[in-house]
Structures are given as structure tokens and as C-alpha cells.
Design a protein around this motif. Structure first.
Motif, PDB file in Angstrom:
ATOM      1  N   ILE A 121       9.585 -25.641 -14.105  1.00 29.26           N
ATOM      2  CA  ILE A 121       8.293 -25.706 -14.771  1.00 29.26           C
ATOM      3  C   ILE A 121       8.270 -24.645 -15.863  1.00 29.26           C
ATOM      4  CG2 ILE A 121       5.791 -25.417 -14.519  1.00 29.26           C
ATOM      5  CD1 ILE A 121       6.136 -26.154 -11.561  1.00 29.26           C
ATOM      6  N   LEU A 122       7.898 -25.039 -17.060  1.00 30.77           N
ATOM      7  CA  LEU A 122       7.640 -24.095 -18.141  1.00 30.77           C
ATOM      8  C   LEU A 122       6.133 -24.016 -18.336  1.00 30.77           C
ATOM      9  CD1 LEU A 122      10.291 -25.059 -20.883  1.00 30.77           C
ATOM     10  CD2 LEU A 122      10.543 -23.505 -18.936  1.00 30.77           C
ATOM     11  N   VAL A 123       5.589 -22.807 -18.328  1.00 32.59           N
ATOM     12  CA  VAL A 123       4.148 -22.641 -18.543  1.00 32.59           C
ATOM     13  C   VAL A 123       3.932 -21.923 -19.872  1.00 32.59           C
ATOM     14  CG1 VAL A 123       3.471 -22.703 -16.125  1.00 32.59           C
ATOM     15  CG2 VAL A 123       4.118 -20.521 -17.126  1.00 32.59           C
ATOM     16  N   PHE A 124       3.021 -22.459 -20.672  1.00 36.00           N
ATOM     17  CA  PHE A 124       2.698 -21.918 -21.994  1.00 36.00           C
ATOM     18  C   PHE A 124       1.214 -21.581 -22.057  1.00 36.00           C
ATOM     19  CE2 PHE A 124       6.471 -24.340 -22.815  1.00 36.00           C
ATOM     20  CZ  PHE A 124       7.084 -23.811 -23.949  1.00 36.00           C
ATOM     21  N   ASN A 125       0.869 -20.564 -22.849  1.00 43.70           N
ATOM     22  CA  ASN A 125      -0.537 -20.377 -23.226  1.00 43.70           C
ATOM     23  C   ASN A 125      -0.887 -21.400 -24.300  1.00 43.70           C
ATOM     24  OD1 ASN A 125       1.276 -18.646 -24.867  1.00 43.70           O
ATOM     25  ND2 ASN A 125      -0.595 -18.073 -25.958  1.00 43.70           N
ATOM     26  N   HIS A 126      -2.178 -21.666 -24.459  1.00 45.65           N
ATOM     27  CA  HIS A 126      -2.618 -22.816 -25.269  1.00 45.65           C
ATOM     28  C   HIS A 126      -3.640 -22.344 -26.310  1.00 45.65           C
ATOM     29  CE1 HIS A 126      -2.969 -26.900 -26.316  1.00 45.65           C
ATOM     30  NE2 HIS A 126      -3.642 -27.390 -25.291  1.00 45.65           N
ATOM     31  N   VAL A 127      -3.226 -22.287 -27.587  1.00 49.31           N
ATOM     32  CA  VAL A 127      -4.108 -21.783 -28.647  1.00 49.31           C
ATOM     33  C   VAL A 127      -4.364 -22.787 -29.757  1.00 49.31           C
ATOM     34  CG1 VAL A 127      -3.493 -19.361 -28.259  1.00 49.31           C
ATOM     35  CG2 VAL A 127      -2.171 -20.707 -29.898  1.00 49.31           C
ATOM     36  N   PRO A 145       1.619 -28.012 -28.368  1.00 47.01           N
ATOM     37  CA  PRO A 145       2.567 -28.812 -27.576  1.00 47.01           C
ATOM     38  C   PRO A 145       3.752 -29.310 -28.403  1.00 47.01           C
ATOM     39  CG  PRO A 145       0.320 -29.420 -27.033  1.00 47.01           C
ATOM     40  CD  PRO A 145       0.235 -28.516 -28.235  1.00 47.01           C
ATOM     41  N   ILE A 146       3.531 -29.544 -29.693  1.00 48.93           N
ATOM     42  CA  ILE A 146       4.624 -30.000 -30.557  1.00 48.93           C
ATOM     43  C   ILE A 146       5.575 -28.847 -30.864  1.00 48.93           C
ATOM     44  CG2 ILE A 146       5.193 -31.041 -32.779  1.00 48.93           C
ATOM     45  CD1 ILE A 146       2.453 -32.391 -32.723  1.00 48.93           C
ATOM     46  N   VAL A 162       6.512 -29.314 -18.515  1.00 49.22           N
ATOM     47  CA  VAL A 162       5.704 -28.327 -19.232  1.00 49.22           C
ATOM     48  C   VAL A 162       4.262 -28.412 -18.761  1.00 49.22           C
ATOM     49  CG1 VAL A 162       4.828 -27.605 -21.487  1.00 49.22           C
ATOM     50  CG2 VAL A 162       7.199 -28.359 -21.255  1.00 49.22           C
ATOM     51  N   VAL A 163       3.701 -27.275 -18.397  1.00 51.06           N
ATOM     52  CA  VAL A 163       2.326 -27.213 -17.924  1.00 51.06           C
ATOM     53  C   VAL A 163       1.577 -26.153 -18.720  1.00 51.06           C
ATOM     54  CG1 VAL A 163       0.805 -26.780 -15.957  1.00 51.06           C
ATOM     55  CG2 VAL A 163       3.023 -27.877 -15.583  1.00 51.06           C
ATOM     56  N   TYR A 164       0.364 -26.486 -19.145  1.00 54.04           N
ATOM     57  CA  TYR A 164      -0.552 -25.504 -19.724  1.00 54.04           C
ATOM     58  C   TYR A 164      -1.521 -25.098 -18.611  1.00 54.04           C
ATOM     59  CZ  TYR A 164       1.206 -26.346 -24.403  1.00 54.04           C
ATOM     60  OH  TYR A 164       2.015 -26.426 -25.505  1.00 54.04           O
ATOM     61  N   PRO A 165      -1.263 -23.970 -17.947  1.00 55.25           N
ATOM     62  CA  PRO A 165      -2.037 -23.662 -16.747  1.00 55.25           C
ATOM     63  C   PRO A 165      -3.511 -23.362 -16.988  1.00 55.25           C
ATOM     64  CG  PRO A 165      -0.585 -21.836 -17.313  1.00 55.25           C
ATOM     65  CD  PRO A 165      -0.202 -22.983 -18.202  1.00 55.25           C
ATOM     66  N   GLU A 166      -3.896 -23.105 -18.251  1.00 55.68           N
ATOM     67  CA  GLU A 166      -5.316 -22.922 -18.536  1.00 55.68           C
ATOM     68  C   GLU A 166      -6.075 -24.247 -18.476  1.00 55.68           C
ATOM     69  OE1 GLU A 166      -5.625 -19.778 -21.982  1.00 55.68           O
ATOM     70  OE2 GLU A 166      -3.691 -20.836 -22.062  1.00 55.68           O
ATOM     71  N   ASP A 181     -11.199 -18.007 -24.702  1.00 60.18           N
ATOM     72  CA  ASP A 181     -11.325 -16.579 -24.949  1.00 60.18           C
ATOM     73  C   ASP A 181     -11.602 -16.347 -26.433  1.00 60.18           C
ATOM     74  OD1 ASP A 181     -10.449 -13.652 -23.779  1.00 60.18           O
ATOM     75  OD2 ASP A 181      -9.892 -13.882 -25.885  1.00 60.18           O
ATOM     76  N   PRO A 182     -12.614 -15.526 -26.780  1.00 60.86           N
ATOM     77  CA  PRO A 182     -12.972 -15.336 -28.195  1.00 60.86           C
ATOM     78  C   PRO A 182     -11.824 -14.822 -29.055  1.00 60.86           C
ATOM     79  CG  PRO A 182     -14.704 -14.476 -26.763  1.00 60.86           C
ATOM     80  CD  PRO A 182     -13.549 -14.823 -25.876  1.00 60.86           C
ATOM     81  N   ASP A 183     -10.881 -14.093 -28.447  1.00 59.94           N
ATOM     82  CA  ASP A 183      -9.736 -13.561 -29.186  1.00 59.94           C
ATOM     83  C   ASP A 183      -8.447 -14.303 -28.873  1.00 59.94           C
ATOM     84  OD1 ASP A 183     -11.205 -11.525 -30.539  1.00 59.94           O
ATOM     85  OD2 ASP A 183     -11.204 -10.333 -28.691  1.00 59.94           O
ATOM     86  N   LEU A 184      -8.573 -15.466 -28.265  1.00 58.79           N
ATOM     87  CA  LEU A 184      -7.455 -16.379 -28.005  1.00 58.79           C
ATOM     88  C   LEU A 184      -6.441 -15.850 -26.995  1.00 58.79           C
ATOM     89  CD1 LEU A 184      -6.722 -17.833 -31.589  1.00 58.79           C
ATOM     90  CD2 LEU A 184      -8.361 -18.599 -29.870  1.00 58.79           C
ATOM     91  N   TRP A 185      -6.868 -14.926 -26.122  1.00 58.19           N
ATOM     92  CA  TRP A 185      -6.001 -14.513 -25.025  1.00 58.19           C
ATOM     93  C   TRP A 185      -5.963 -15.619 -23.968  1.00 58.19           C
ATOM     94  CZ3 TRP A 185      -2.817 -10.518 -25.234  1.00 58.19           C
ATOM     95  CH2 TRP A 185      -3.100  -9.467 -26.112  1.00 58.19           C
ATOM     96  N   PRO A 186      -4.877 -15.667 -23.165  1.00 60.57           N
ATOM     97  CA  PRO A 186      -4.878 -16.614 -22.045  1.00 60.57           C
ATOM     98  C   PRO A 186      -6.073 -16.363 -21.140  1.00 60.57           C
ATOM     99  CG  PRO A 186      -2.679 -15.722 -22.379  1.00 60.57           C
ATOM    100  CD  PRO A 186      -3.600 -14.931 -23.271  1.00 60.57           C
ATOM    101  N   MET A 187      -6.721 -17.438 -20.725  1.00 57.44           N
ATOM    102  CA  MET A 187      -7.901 -17.295 -19.880  1.00 57.44           C
ATOM    103  C   MET A 187      -7.532 -17.578 -18.421  1.00 57.44           C
ATOM    104  SD  MET A 187     -10.133 -20.629 -20.987  1.00 57.44           S
ATOM    105  CE  MET A 187      -9.480 -22.289 -20.807  1.00 57.44           C
ATOM    106  N   ALA A 188      -8.505 -17.640 -17.556  1.00 58.53           N
ATOM    107  CA  ALA A 188      -8.249 -17.891 -16.138  1.00 58.53           C
ATOM    108  C   ALA A 188      -7.482 -19.205 -15.972  1.00 58.53           C
ATOM    109  CB  ALA A 188      -9.570 -17.940 -15.373  1.00 58.53           C
ATOM    110  N   GLY A 189      -6.502 -19.196 -15.088  1.00 53.99           N
ATOM    111  CA  GLY A 189      -5.633 -20.352 -14.934  1.00 53.99           C
ATOM    112  C   GLY A 189      -6.083 -21.317 -13.860  1.00 53.99           C
TER     113      GLY A 189
END
Length: 244
Positions: free
Chosen positions: A29-35, A40-41, A105-109, A115-123
Motif C-alpha cells: 500500500i502506498l499512502v499519499f497526502n492529498h492537496v 493522483p496523476i 494507492v490510498v489517500y488516507p484522508e 486544513d487551511p494550510d494544506l497539512w495532512p488532516m485526520a486520517g
């Protein structure tokens, strides 16, 4: 990739860091943050450049267009009906894909970060549950820059000058001590916490910034978990105005 890679080469500059940490073979499993809707591309570009074919857990709405659905299905992508009991079908399909040796590939968020500053949020727990069910490695990948190409919920991309996309692949998230424990809510939550902590640490490295002490939780902030939060807020403001 024959369709997408030329466009990516024309509009992005890439920095791939530690891509060799993506397992060359076997289920993972690959996990990515999502902004960004475009990441995804760009993530697929990273995975493909390192010898794997990504299989995505993708929101079911993308499959409602027949042409796009046939394209996604042919590429082996897995539809997820988010916030629904039917999401179990995606879990079963993801487990089967991992057990067949696929790179999932999973986006756990679960959606673009709020998040207002684009940090990873709760998963969400999906990646953790798949990992605990299969014993496969979970590889975190922090990424930054895709939001400059297409900001969250923006309609027009910023194509020129080319956008720098940076991704850093981390070490497998340590979950071995959890695999033999009963599959309780506490065990799954701890696995999810570790996954999100590893992911956030990679993003912090790329940004050269300190992340928030606690991940943003859209539920606590009163935001819907899917959809454009700005549009949702405007609709709520209009409703209250009409009621007044």
C-alpha cells in the motif's frame, strides 16, 4: 501513461526522492497526502517511473461517466462509495488486489485536505485495515507542489511556467506489533495514527516547516467530509440569510 505522461512532462518539473523504497514486487500500500485533484496523476507518474502500476481506491463518482468508468476499470482502479456501507466492497477488492501482488494507492484522508494550510488532516482507517488484514507493507509518500498546478477545488490549472512537483518516499510504517492483536477499534486507530504521523513527517521535510500539533479534523470544525467546503459554507450562509 501514453496519454498523460507527455502532458505531465510539458507542465511539471519533478523531484523524486528515495523512490527506490517503493517495493519492486509484491503487494503493498502506498499512502499519499492529498492537496489537489491532479495529484493522483502526478502520484501515478512517480509510481510508474519506479516500475509499478498503481491501483487506486477512487471515489465512485468518477465511475458515473461511462467513458471514464471504462477507462478507470480497464486500468484496474477500484471504486469507493465513501461514507457508505458499500465501502466494504472496496475494502474487499483492495485486499484481493494486495494479495494478488498489486501496488494499491490510498489517500488516507479520504478527500482533499481541509486544513487551511494544506497539512495532512485526520486520517480514515481504510489503509490501516487493509494492512492489518493482509500483512503488507504500508509505504508513506509525502508530496508537495501539485496544489500550485491546480489548487483545491479550482477550475483552471496553472500550466506555465512548469510546476515543481516534489515527492519523498518513506520507510514502511512500523505495524508489526499490531498485526497479531485483536482487530479492535483501538488497534486500527493506532495503526491509522502511525500512518498519518509518518506521512505528515515527510510533508514537513518537503515544506521545511513544523506541522500543527494536532491534525485538522473537519468533523470537529463543522465541515462536511466530502465536497467543496467553501461552497458548502456559502450555501449554509445563504440558507441562514434567507431564514433571517
Amino acid at each position: 501513461m501514453g496519454i498523460l505522461k507527455p502532458a505531465l512532462l510539458a507542465t511539471t518539473r519533478r523531484t523524486w526522492i528515495d523512490g527506490e523504497k517503493i517495493p519492486a514486487t509484491g503487494g503493498c500500500i502506498l499512502v499519499f497526502n492529498h492537496v489537489s485533484h491532479v495529484d493522483p496523476i502526478t502520484a501515478a507518474h512517480l509510481v510508474y517511473d519506479h516500475g509499478r502500476m498503481p491501483r487506486y481506491l477512487a471515489k465512485s463518482g468518477l465511475f458515473r461517466n461511462k467513458a471514464l468508468a471504462s477507462f478507470l476499470t480497464a486500468a484496474g482502479q477500484i471504486p469507493v462509495e465513501r461514507l457508505s456501507r458499500n465501502a466494504k466492497g472496496a475494502f474487499d477488492a483492495a485486499v484481493a488486489a494486495v494479495e494478488a501482488g498489486e501496488c494499491v494507492v490510498v489517500y488516507p484522508e479520504g478527500t482533499l485536505t481541509r486544513d487551511p494550510d494544506l497539512w495532512p488532516m485526520a486520517g480514515k482507517s481504510g489503509a490501516a485495515r487493509i494492512a492489518l488484514a493482509t500483512g503488507c507493507p504500508v509505504i508513506p509518500v509525502g508530496q508537495w507542489g501539485a496544489h500550485d498546478l491546480l489548487y483545491p477545488y479550482a477550475k483552471k490549472p496553472h500550466l506555465f511556467p512548469r510546476t515543481r512537483i516534489t515527492m519523498k518516499v518513506g520507510d514502511p510504517v512500523p505495524l508489526d506489533d499490531l498485526r497479531d492483536k485483536p482487530r479492535t477499534t483501538e488497534t486500527v486507530n493506532e495503526a491509522t495514527r502511525r500512518i498519518m504521523a509518518a506521512l505528515t513527517a515527510l510533508v514537513a521535510e518537503l515544506r521545511h516547516e513544523v506541522p500543527p500539533p494536532e491534525p485538522f479534523d473537519p468533523r470537529k470544525a463543522g465541515l462536511r467530509e466530502t465536497g467543496n467546503p467553501r461552497k458548502t459554507q456559502r450555501a449554509e450562509d445563504d440558507r441562514r440569510s434567507r431564514g433571517a
